[in-house]
Motif scaffolding. Structure first.
Motif, PDB file in Angstrom:
ATOM      1  N   SER A   1       0.854  -1.183   0.000  1.00 53.75           N
ATOM      2  CA  SER A   1       0.000   0.000   0.000  1.00 53.75           C
ATOM      3  C   SER A   1       0.893   1.238   0.000  1.00 53.75           C
ATOM      4  O   SER A   1       2.008   1.213   0.528  1.00 53.75           O
ATOM      5  N   PRO A   2       0.398   2.312  -0.596  1.00 49.09           N
ATOM      6  CA  PRO A   2       1.241   3.514  -0.666  1.00 49.09           C
ATOM      7  C   PRO A   2       1.546   4.061   0.724  1.00 49.09           C
ATOM      8  O   PRO A   2       0.732   3.960   1.637  1.00 49.09           O
ATOM      9  N   GLU A   3       2.733   4.587   0.871  1.00 49.45           N
ATOM     10  CA  GLU A   3       3.118   5.229   2.122  1.00 49.45           C
ATOM     11  C   GLU A   3       3.041   6.730   1.907  1.00 49.45           C
ATOM     12  O   GLU A   3       3.848   7.307   1.189  1.00 49.45           O
ATOM     13  N   ASN A   4       2.061   7.343   2.528  1.00 56.34           N
ATOM     14  CA  ASN A   4       1.828   8.764   2.361  1.00 56.34           C
ATOM     15  C   ASN A   4       2.238   9.516   3.613  1.00 56.34           C
ATOM     16  O   ASN A   4       2.157   8.985   4.715  1.00 56.34           O
TER      17      ASN A   4
ATOM     18  N   ASN B   1      -6.418   6.764   8.538  1.00 56.55           N
ATOM     19  CA  ASN B   1      -7.484   5.905   8.029  1.00 56.55           C
ATOM     20  C   ASN B   1      -7.983   6.312   6.641  1.00 56.55           C
ATOM     21  O   ASN B   1      -8.270   5.455   5.814  1.00 56.55           O
ATOM     22  N   LYS B   2      -8.075   7.599   6.381  1.00 56.49           N
ATOM     23  CA  LYS B   2      -8.622   8.077   5.109  1.00 56.49           C
ATOM     24  C   LYS B   2      -7.568   8.135   3.995  1.00 56.49           C
ATOM     25  O   LYS B   2      -7.846   7.789   2.852  1.00 56.49           O
ATOM     26  N   TYR B   3      -6.350   8.569   4.351  1.00 60.41           N
ATOM     27  CA  TYR B   3      -5.333   8.812   3.322  1.00 60.41           C
ATOM     28  C   TYR B   3      -4.072   7.959   3.485  1.00 60.41           C
ATOM     29  O   TYR B   3      -3.085   8.215   2.806  1.00 60.41           O
ATOM     30  N   ASN B   4      -4.118   6.981   4.377  1.00 59.55           N
ATOM     31  CA  ASN B   4      -2.977   6.097   4.602  1.00 59.55           C
ATOM     32  C   ASN B   4      -1.699   6.876   4.919  1.00 59.55           C
ATOM     33  O   ASN B   4      -0.618   6.573   4.426  1.00 59.55           O
ATOM     34  N   VAL B   5      -1.837   7.912   5.751  1.00 60.63           N
ATOM     35  CA  VAL B   5      -0.695   8.735   6.149  1.00 60.63           C
ATOM     36  C   VAL B   5       0.079   8.012   7.256  1.00 60.63           C
ATOM     37  O   VAL B   5      -0.431   7.839   8.358  1.00 60.63           O
ATOM     38  N   GLU B   6       1.270   7.583   6.915  1.00 60.62           N
ATOM     39  CA  GLU B   6       2.121   6.867   7.865  1.00 60.62           C
ATOM     40  C   GLU B   6       2.861   7.802   8.807  1.00 60.62           C
ATOM     41  O   GLU B   6       3.062   7.489   9.970  1.00 60.62           O
ATOM     42  N   ARG B   7       3.305   8.926   8.281  1.00 62.25           N
ATOM     43  CA  ARG B   7       4.025   9.910   9.094  1.00 62.25           C
ATOM     44  C   ARG B   7       3.408  11.279   8.842  1.00 62.25           C
ATOM     45  O   ARG B   7       3.176  11.663   7.704  1.00 62.25           O
ATOM     46  N   ALA B   8       3.141  11.992   9.937  1.00 60.84           N
ATOM     47  CA  ALA B   8       2.535  13.321   9.841  1.00 60.84           C
ATOM     48  C   ALA B   8       3.444  14.317  10.549  1.00 60.84           C
ATOM     49  O   ALA B   8       3.629  14.233  11.760  1.00 60.84           O
TER      50      ALA B   8
ATOM     51  N   PHE C   1      11.367  13.660   0.715  1.00 56.00           N
ATOM     52  CA  PHE C   1      10.802  13.433  -0.609  1.00 56.00           C
ATOM     53  C   PHE C   1      10.885  11.982  -1.081  1.00 56.00           C
ATOM     54  O   PHE C   1       9.915  11.425  -1.592  1.00 56.00           O
ATOM     55  N   SER C   2      12.013  11.333  -0.917  1.00 56.45           N
ATOM     56  CA  SER C   2      12.176   9.959  -1.419  1.00 56.45           C
ATOM     57  C   SER C   2      11.545   8.917  -0.492  1.00 56.45           C
ATOM     58  O   SER C   2      11.483   7.739  -0.849  1.00 56.45           O
ATOM     59  N   ASN C   3      11.046   9.336   0.671  1.00 55.04           N
ATOM     60  CA  ASN C   3      10.510   8.389   1.650  1.00 55.04           C
ATOM     61  C   ASN C   3       9.009   8.158   1.545  1.00 55.04           C
ATOM     62  O   ASN C   3       8.475   7.260   2.191  1.00 55.04           O
ATOM     63  N   TYR C   4       8.302   8.966   0.778  1.00 57.40           N
ATOM     64  CA  TYR C   4       6.853   8.812   0.689  1.00 57.40           C
ATOM     65  C   TYR C   4       6.402   8.713  -0.760  1.00 57.40           C
ATOM     66  O   TYR C   4       7.106   9.103  -1.675  1.00 57.40           O
ATOM     67  N   ASP C   5       5.197   8.153  -0.917  1.00 50.10           N
ATOM     68  CA  ASP C   5       4.601   8.028  -2.242  1.00 50.10           C
ATOM     69  C   ASP C   5       3.803   9.273  -2.620  1.00 50.10           C
ATOM     70  O   ASP C   5       3.916   9.783  -3.728  1.00 50.10           O
ATOM     71  N   LYS C   6       2.966   9.745  -1.683  1.00 47.70           N
ATOM     72  CA  LYS C   6       2.138  10.930  -1.923  1.00 47.70           C
ATOM     73  C   LYS C   6       2.137  11.799  -0.671  1.00 47.70           C
ATOM     74  O   LYS C   6       2.275  11.305   0.441  1.00 47.70           O
ATOM     75  N   ALA C   7       1.930  13.093  -0.884  1.00 46.69           N
ATOM     76  CA  ALA C   7       1.914  14.056   0.215  1.00 46.69           C
ATOM     77  C   ALA C   7       0.528  14.670   0.376  1.00 46.69           C
ATOM     78  O   ALA C   7      -0.162  14.949  -0.605  1.00 46.69           O
TER      79      ALA C   7
ATOM     80  N   LYS D   1       3.292  13.454  -6.917  1.00 49.77           N
ATOM     81  CA  LYS D   1       3.383  13.102  -5.500  1.00 49.77           C
ATOM     82  C   LYS D   1       2.420  13.888  -4.619  1.00 49.77           C
ATOM     83  O   LYS D   1       2.498  13.810  -3.401  1.00 49.77           O
ATOM     84  N   LEU D   2       1.484  14.617  -5.211  1.00 47.64           N
ATOM     85  CA  LEU D   2       0.518  15.377  -4.427  1.00 47.64           C
ATOM     86  C   LEU D   2      -0.780  14.588  -4.335  1.00 47.64           C
ATOM     87  O   LEU D   2      -1.397  14.262  -5.345  1.00 47.64           O
ATOM     88  N   LEU D   3      -1.198  14.284  -3.115  1.00 47.01           N
ATOM     89  CA  LEU D   3      -2.447  13.561  -2.902  1.00 47.01           C
ATOM     90  C   LEU D   3      -3.581  14.543  -2.624  1.00 47.01           C
ATOM     91  O   LEU D   3      -4.607  14.519  -3.297  1.00 47.01           O
ATOM     92  N   HIS D   4      -3.394  15.417  -1.621  1.00 47.09           N
ATOM     93  CA  HIS D   4      -4.430  16.398  -1.266  1.00 47.09           C
ATOM     94  C   HIS D   4      -3.813  17.633  -0.640  1.00 47.09           C
ATOM     95  O   HIS D   4      -2.714  17.581  -0.088  1.00 47.09           O
TER      96      HIS D   4
END
Length: 175
Positions: free
Chosen positions: A5-8, A39-46, A103-109, A130-133
Motif C-alpha cells: 500500500s502507498p506510504e503517504n 485511516n482516510k489517506y494512509n498517512v504513515e508519518r505526519a 521526498f524519497s521516503n513517501y509516495d504521496k503528500a 506526489k501530491l495527494l491532497h
C-alpha cells in the motif's frame, strides 16, 4: 505476492490550521485528526511544523502523543498595535521537508494549509505526481492555490469527524 500500500506523509502548517479552523468557530482534536489522516489517506508519518515557545510544552507533548512528528521553528516576539505577538514562520521548513528531506521516503503528500506561499511546492509535487491532497482549514484560502482546486479538501467538511469536543469530565473524583 502482496501489493504494497502507498506510504503517504502529511505536512501540516500548525498555525495556519489552528487559526483557520478557529476563524470558523471550532477547534481541531489532534488525536482524531491524526487518525483521520491515517485511516482516510494512509498517512504513515505526519509532520507538524510549529513555532517553539517556552511555555507550550504541554501542547507539544499532546501533539506528539497524538502521533505527530514535530518540527520546530524558533519564534520571534514583537509588539503590534501594543499587543505582544509571537511569530514562527514555518513555510521554508515545510517546503524543505516535503521537497527534499523526506521526498524519497513517501509516495504521496498531504499538505495541510491554505497559505499561498505553498503554491510552488504544490506545483512541484504535482509535476512529480506526489501530491495527494491539500487540506485547507477553511474556505478562505489563497487564490494562488486555485490551480490545485481538484486536490483541495476543506477542513470544515471534516468538522464532525475531527472537531474537539469538551467532554465535561474534569478528571477529579469525589473523595
Amino acid at each position: 505476492m502482496s501489493i504494497k500500500s502507498p506510504e503517504n506523509y502529511a505536512f501540516v502548517d500548525s498555525q495556519n490550521l489552528n487559526l483557520g479552523v478557529r476563524s470558523s468557530g471550532w477547534k481541531v482534536d489532534y488525536k482524531k485528526f491524526r487518525l483521520y489522516l491515517k485511516n482516510k489517506y494512509n498517512v504513515e508519518r505526519a509532520f507538524m511544523f510549529i513555532g517553539l515557545v517556552g511555555n507550550n510544552q504541554k501542547l507539544y507533548t499532546e501533539l506528539q502523543a497524538a502521533g505527530f512528528i514535530l518540527v520546530f521553528k524558533p519564534t520571534v516576539q514583537y509588539f503590534e498595535n501594543g499587543k505582544k505577538t509571537v511569530k514562527g514562520n514555518v513555510d521554508a521548513e515545510l517546503v524543505l521537508h516535503a521537497a527534499a528531506i523526506e521526498f524519497s521516503n513517501y509516495d504521496k503528500a498531504v499538505i495541510v494549509s491554505g497559505d499561498g506561499d505553498f503554491a510552488c511546492l504544490l506545483e512541484f509535487l504535482d509535476d512529480k505526481d506526489k501530491l495527494l491532497h491539500v487540506m485547507t482549514p477553511n474556505h478562505k484560502y489563497s487564490k494562488l492555490l486555485k490551480p490545485f482546486s481538484h486536490y483541495i479538501v476543506h477542513m470544515n467538511k471534516l468538522r464532525q469527524s475531527v472537531e474537539y469536543k469538551k467532554t465535561g469530565i474534569s478528571g477529579r473524583s469525589k473523595p
